[in-house]
Scaffold this motif. Structure first.
Motif, short mmCIF file in Angstrom:
data_model
loop_
_atom_site.label_atom_id
_atom_site.label_comp_id
_atom_site.label_asym_id
_atom_site.label_seq_id
_atom_site.Cartn_x
_atom_site.Cartn_y
_atom_site.Cartn_z
N ASP A 38 0.68 -1.26 0.21
CA ASP A 38 -0.16 -0.08 0.00
C ASP A 38 0.55 1.17 0.18
OD1 ASP A 38 -2.54 -1.47 0.34
OD2 ASP A 38 -1.76 -1.82 2.35
N GLU A 39 2.02 1.14 0.31
CA GLU A 39 2.90 2.14 0.46
C GLU A 39 4.20 2.25 -0.59
OE1 GLU A 39 3.25 3.19 5.15
OE2 GLU A 39 3.66 1.38 4.60
N LEU A 40 4.01 1.40 -1.53
CA LEU A 40 5.01 1.25 -2.57
C LEU A 40 5.74 2.52 -3.10
CD1 LEU A 40 6.35 -0.82 -4.33
CD2 LEU A 40 4.56 -0.58 -6.01
N ARG A 41 5.11 3.38 -2.96
CA ARG A 41 5.55 4.80 -3.46
C ARG A 41 6.47 5.26 -2.76
NH1 ARG A 41 1.12 5.73 -0.99
NH2 ARG A 41 1.09 7.82 0.39
N ARG A 42 6.67 4.90 -1.26
CA ARG A 42 7.59 5.49 -0.51
C ARG A 42 8.87 4.77 -0.34
NH1 ARG A 42 5.00 5.48 5.15
NH2 ARG A 42 6.88 6.38 5.82
N ALA A 43 8.74 3.55 -1.11
CA ALA A 43 10.30 2.74 -1.19
C ALA A 43 11.05 3.33 -2.11
CB ALA A 43 9.74 1.49 -1.62
N ARG A 44 12.40 3.51 -1.69
CA ARG A 44 13.55 4.05 -2.37
C ARG A 44 14.73 3.70 -1.78
NH1 ARG A 44 10.57 8.35 -0.34
NH2 ARG A 44 9.90 9.18 -2.41
N ALA A 45 15.56 3.83 -2.58
CA ALA A 45 17.23 3.45 -2.30
C ALA A 45 17.57 4.54 -1.16
CB ALA A 45 17.89 3.46 -3.46
N ALA A 46 18.48 4.08 -0.34
CA ALA A 46 19.29 5.06 0.58
C ALA A 46 19.93 6.21 -0.10
CB ALA A 46 19.99 4.19 1.53
N LYS A 47 20.09 7.03 0.28
CA LYS A 47 20.98 8.21 -0.28
C LYS A 47 22.40 8.07 -0.02
CE LYS A 47 17.15 11.60 -0.55
NZ LYS A 47 16.57 12.75 -0.49
N VAL A 48 22.98 7.31 1.09
CA VAL A 48 24.05 6.81 1.16
C VAL A 48 24.60 5.65 1.03
CG1 VAL A 48 24.37 8.85 3.04
CG2 VAL A 48 23.79 6.65 3.60
N ALA A 49 26.12 5.45 0.44
CA ALA A 49 26.37 4.07 0.18
C ALA A 49 26.57 3.25 1.26
CB ALA A 49 27.67 4.46 -0.58
N TYR A 50 26.49 3.63 2.41
CA TYR A 50 26.86 2.81 3.47
C TYR A 50 25.42 2.06 3.94
CZ TYR A 50 26.08 6.74 6.49
OH TYR A 50 25.55 7.78 6.87
N ILE A 51 24.21 2.41 3.55
CA ILE A 51 22.91 1.72 3.72
C ILE A 51 22.35 1.37 2.66
CG2 ILE A 51 20.77 2.36 4.71
CD1 ILE A 51 22.11 4.34 6.14
N ARG A 52 21.98 -0.02 2.64
CA ARG A 52 21.16 -0.57 1.48
C ARG A 52 19.83 -0.62 2.01
NH1 ARG A 52 25.83 -4.30 -1.28
NH2 ARG A 52 27.14 -2.50 -1.96
N ASN A 53 18.67 -0.27 1.55
CA ASN A 53 17.50 -0.39 2.17
C ASN A 53 16.59 -1.73 1.55
OD1 ASN A 53 17.40 2.15 3.44
ND2 ASN A 53 16.31 3.26 1.88
N VAL A 54 16.27 -2.47 2.41
CA VAL A 54 15.48 -3.74 1.97
C VAL A 54 14.08 -3.49 2.46
CG1 VAL A 54 17.63 -5.16 1.63
CG2 VAL A 54 16.45 -5.06 3.88
N PHE A 55 13.14 -4.15 1.70
CA PHE A 55 11.78 -3.82 1.98
C PHE A 55 11.16 -5.32 2.01
CE2 PHE A 55 13.18 -0.29 -0.36
CZ PHE A 55 12.95 0.67 0.63
N PRO A 56 11.23 -6.20 3.21
CA PRO A 56 10.65 -7.71 3.28
C PRO A 56 9.25 -7.66 2.92
CG PRO A 56 11.35 -6.71 5.30
CD PRO A 56 11.87 -5.58 4.36
N LEU A 57 8.57 -6.89 3.49
CA LEU A 57 6.93 -6.87 3.16
C LEU A 57 6.96 -6.76 1.67
CD1 LEU A 57 5.78 -4.99 6.37
CD2 LEU A 57 5.76 -7.35 6.21
N LEU A 58 7.40 -5.93 1.05
CA LEU A 58 7.46 -5.77 -0.52
C LEU A 58 7.78 -7.13 -1.21
CD1 LEU A 58 8.50 -2.25 -1.20
CD2 LEU A 58 6.14 -2.86 -0.93
N ALA A 59 8.77 -7.53 -0.71
CA ALA A 59 9.38 -8.89 -1.17
C ALA A 59 8.23 -9.99 -0.96
CB ALA A 59 10.59 -9.30 -0.48
N ILE A 60 7.65 -9.98 0.02
CA ILE A 60 6.64 -11.13 0.04
C ILE A 60 5.06 -10.39 -0.38
CG2 ILE A 60 7.74 -12.43 1.75
CD1 ILE A 60 5.95 -11.56 3.84
#
Length: 118
Positions: A38-60
């Motif tokens: 429901d919040e897909l539009r809010r999912a985005r990559a982190a703005k810094v290289a040392y953080i990688r955002n993952v979205f487990p609820l989107l994945a399932i």
């Protein structure tokens, strides 16, 4: 935006490179963010290289309703589940409240979804 900076600071610290130390290339943390479909539009990559955002609820492929049903199935539902978009307070108590209730996602999430818990 209110939670991004403090979370980034904690991640840097946990990696062993608090500000102003530079985080070396190849050093990163995965930051699991609980956004539903429901919040897909809010999912985005982190703005810094040392953080990688993952979205487990989107994945399932879970919706907010799926999340609420799962919590109810486990006896964890409350009368008023917090919607992050509705939290209008900038106080640190919001951050500490969430940190005190943070739990790792159980390994059986996909199986619960496949059982049709909705």
């Amino acid at each position: 935006m209110y939670l991004i900076r403090p979370v980034g600071a904690v991640i840097r610290s946990l990696l062993g490179y608090p500000h102003p130390r530079r985080v070396p290339d190849g050093v990163y943390a995965e930051h699991a963010i609980g956004l539903s479909t429901d919040e897909l539009r809010r999912a985005r990559a982190a703005k810094v290289a040392y953080i990688r955002n993952v979205f487990p609820l989107l994945a399932i492929g879970w919706t907010r309703a799926d999340c609420e049903a799962y919590l109810a199935h486990r006896g964890l539902a409350t009368a008023a589940l917090v919607r992050t978009a509705r939290v209008g307070t900038r106080g640190s108590h919001v951050v500490s409240q969430r940190a005190n209730h943070a739990h790792e996602l159980p390994e059986d999430l996909p199986e619960v979804h496949e059982e049709g818990v909705q």
